[in-house]
Enzyme design. Structure first.
Site, PDB file in Angstrom:
ATOM      1  N   ASP A   1       0.833  -1.196   0.000  1.00 29.34           N
ATOM      2  CA  ASP A   1       0.000   0.000   0.000  1.00 29.34           C
ATOM      3  C   ASP A   1       0.874   1.255   0.000  1.00 29.34           C
ATOM      4  OD1 ASP A   1      -2.738   1.114   0.317  1.00 29.34           O
ATOM      5  OD2 ASP A   1      -1.964   1.825   2.235  1.00 29.34           O
TER       6      ASP A   1
ATOM      7  N   GLU B   1       1.798  -0.051  -4.906  1.00 31.69           N
ATOM      8  CA  GLU B   1       0.739   0.905  -5.260  1.00 31.69           C
ATOM      9  C   GLU B   1       1.375   2.278  -5.414  1.00 31.69           C
ATOM     10  OE1 GLU B   1      -3.522   2.692  -3.673  1.00 31.69           O
ATOM     11  OE2 GLU B   1      -1.899   2.319  -2.270  1.00 31.69           O
TER      12      GLU B   1
END
Length: 537
Positions: free
Chosen positions: A207, A270
């Site tokens: 993330d 990401e």
């Protein structure tokens, strides 16, 4: 373009593979509380195997107070009771592996929950964790240490009276950022990776990986001259110093080193950055992320010329040996059917599954699930609640999977945590299984054809045309050639095929009705039709 890296590395499963993202709260509820869980995913593995995907990426299921629905982690090495237990995870992993499916986990290293024991110790300056988070005194003139904004609106700094300082949070105040410049933080988080790798996971999606390292001096971000109050507050400033720092790349290389201890499992990053900055995350000598997530299909206008130029630019920017990847939808952005409409969602699926690189398919996109209006009392997304005047809510893309026309679409015996689409009695797996021309069947045909044909799984890519609403490209491997022609418009189109003297056969049409049709020199495309052609000679 060549097939990529040396032949010895072509066996990496993620190169020819296709990844399927599951938002666990919304895939299948086995416990009857209206919230999906790990056991629910395990019960649906046969569906995923039949669909033809190679791996499932599961969004966070760790213990969490759920201020940001799992992206505020209070324990990285366990399962929240909402989703089950570690035993449930082990059973899911074992069954997935027996079925030939890989498991990719979401790793959330930028921030923890405010309820994590590390933060409790840090705010009391205990247990040598004083600087495990980013603490600063206020500005000399008063107020926060700098002007950085939260991604969910408002200042990115909150004052903690217990410690008498501000702490930084790129997202909610309940999500304090870790200080990755502290070697002990790095060691602890690398041990988290090892915990899951020892259990047998096949990789991680990391993330907001580009935000792990911030400017060491915490300089103010400059103003964005193009911002207006109609845009999210985070865009008010250019994110020059709050992420994408040069020293992120050695850190990612270290992370890859941890994975190498277990045979180099997949590392996805990401990264919402322009292409020229995105490709730097492959790292020197490909020591970075295997797949820095490429979100260009979420950003580029749905026009043949724009898409063709974007794909060609991305291919040209890739470092030598780097492997491309593509994403059409995810848990943060509007679904593809919402953006391009039902008819073009079929064309978009064909595009995703025939480009060079690893595709990631978001759960429910194989049904064409679209926008769901969420009434104010049912809004759950904290971003939507903090910036209610803007269309930033993510709830509409996290609604439950629609399995059949029974109560609650077969997702749960309880009212789901978010509402279903209005057309769920007609738009569901059971109904689409019975319709040979459905988007579900089209998606399955494309995935299986991609797996069976090296041209699509590992072959080169060459743009043939991108104008007049037609996007055409060639995929080639050895002597085999596949041509994909997509009509992005609502009118019929003609496409003249080359070379002269060759003959072609329709392998797949988005209308699901032309398989085996011979084509000589002119291909007639109906409105909103895409076609995969096998070159016969």
């Amino acid at each position: 373009m060549t097939d990529g890296r040396p032949p010895a590395i072509l066996g990496d499963w993620w190169r020819p593979g296709a990844i399927y993202q599951i938002y666990p709260r919304s895939f299948q509820d086995s416990g009857g509380d209206g919230i999906g869980d790990l056991e629910g995913i395990r019960r649906r593995l046969d569906y995923l195997v039949g669909l033809g995907v190679d791996a499932i990426w599961i969004s966070p299921f760790y213990p969490s107070p759920m201020h940001d629905f799992g992206y505020d982690v209070s324990n990285y090495c366990d399962v929240d009771p909402i989703f089950g237990s570690l035993r449930d995870f082990d059973l899911l992993l074992a069954d997935a592996h027996r079925s030939g499916l890989k498991i990719v986990l979401d790793f959330v290293p930028n921030h923890t929950s405010i309820e994590h024991e590390w933060f409790a110790a840090s705010r009391q300056r205990r247990d040598d964790k004083s600087d495990w988070y980013i603490w600063r005194d206020g500005a000399p003139s008063g107020g926060p240490p700098n002007n950085w904004r939260s991604h969910f609106g408002g200042p990115a700094w909150s004052f903690d009276s217990a410690r008498g300082q501000y702490y930084y949070h790129a997202f909610l105040p309940q999500q304090p950022d870790l200080n990755w410049r502290n070697p002990k933080v790095k060691a602890a988080m690398f041990d988290v990776l090892r915990f899951w790798l020892r259990r047998g996971v096949d990789g991680f999606r990391v993330d907001v990986i580009s935000q792990l390292m911030k400017d060491e001096a915490l300089r103010d971000n400059p103003a964005n001259p193009g911002w207006t109050p109609l845009r999210p507050q985070i865009e008010e400033l250019l994110q020059l110093y709050s992420g994408d720092q040069d020293d992120i790349h050695p850190l990612i290389a270290e992370m890859r080193g941890v994975l190498a201890e277990f045979g180099d499992p997949l590392l996805i990053g990401e990264i919402y950055l322009p292409m020229e900055r995105l490709v730097a995350y492959y790292g020197a000598a490909l020591s970075g992320a295997h797949l820095p997530f490429n979100f260009q299909l979420l950003e580029t206008p749905w026009q043949a010329e724009s898409l063709g130029a974007m794909i060609a630019s991305y291919e040209a920017l890739l470092p030598e040996g780097a492997w491309p990847n593509w994403v059409l939808s995810n848990h943060d952005r509007p679904r593809v059917a919402t953006r391009v409409g039902d008819a073009q969602a079929r064309v978009a699926t064909m595009l995703l599954l025939t480009l060079r690189g690893t595709p990631t398919l978001y759960y429910g996109d194989e049904l064409g699930i679209g926008h769901v209006d969420i009434s104010p009392p049912r809004i759950r997304d904290p971003w939507a609640l903090r910036e209610p005047s803007l269309a930033v809510g993510r709830d509409p893309v996290r609604t439950p999977m629609q399995w059949d026309d029974s109560a609650n679409a077969g997702f749960s015996t309880h009212e789901p945590w978010l509402p279903l689409t209005p057309d769920w009695p007609e738009r569901n797996v059971e109904r689409f299984e019975a319709e040979p021309a459905s988007l579900l069947h089209l998606t399955r045909r494309l995935l299986h054809y991609r797996r069976d044909h090296r041209t699509l799984s590992l072959g080169s890519w060459r743009l043939l045309a991108s104008s007049n609403e037609l996007l055409a490209y060639e995929r080639r491997s050895g002597q085999e050639t596949t041509i994909v022609v997509l009509n992005l418009g609502g009118a019929s189109q003609l496409w003249r095929l080359d070379p002269a003297g060759s003959s072609f056969c329709v392998a797949i049409s988005t209308y699901c009705d032309r398989a085996g049709e011979r084509v000589d020199q002119v291909l007639r495309l109906r409105p909103d039709e895409g076609v995969v052609l096998a070159v016969l000679g």
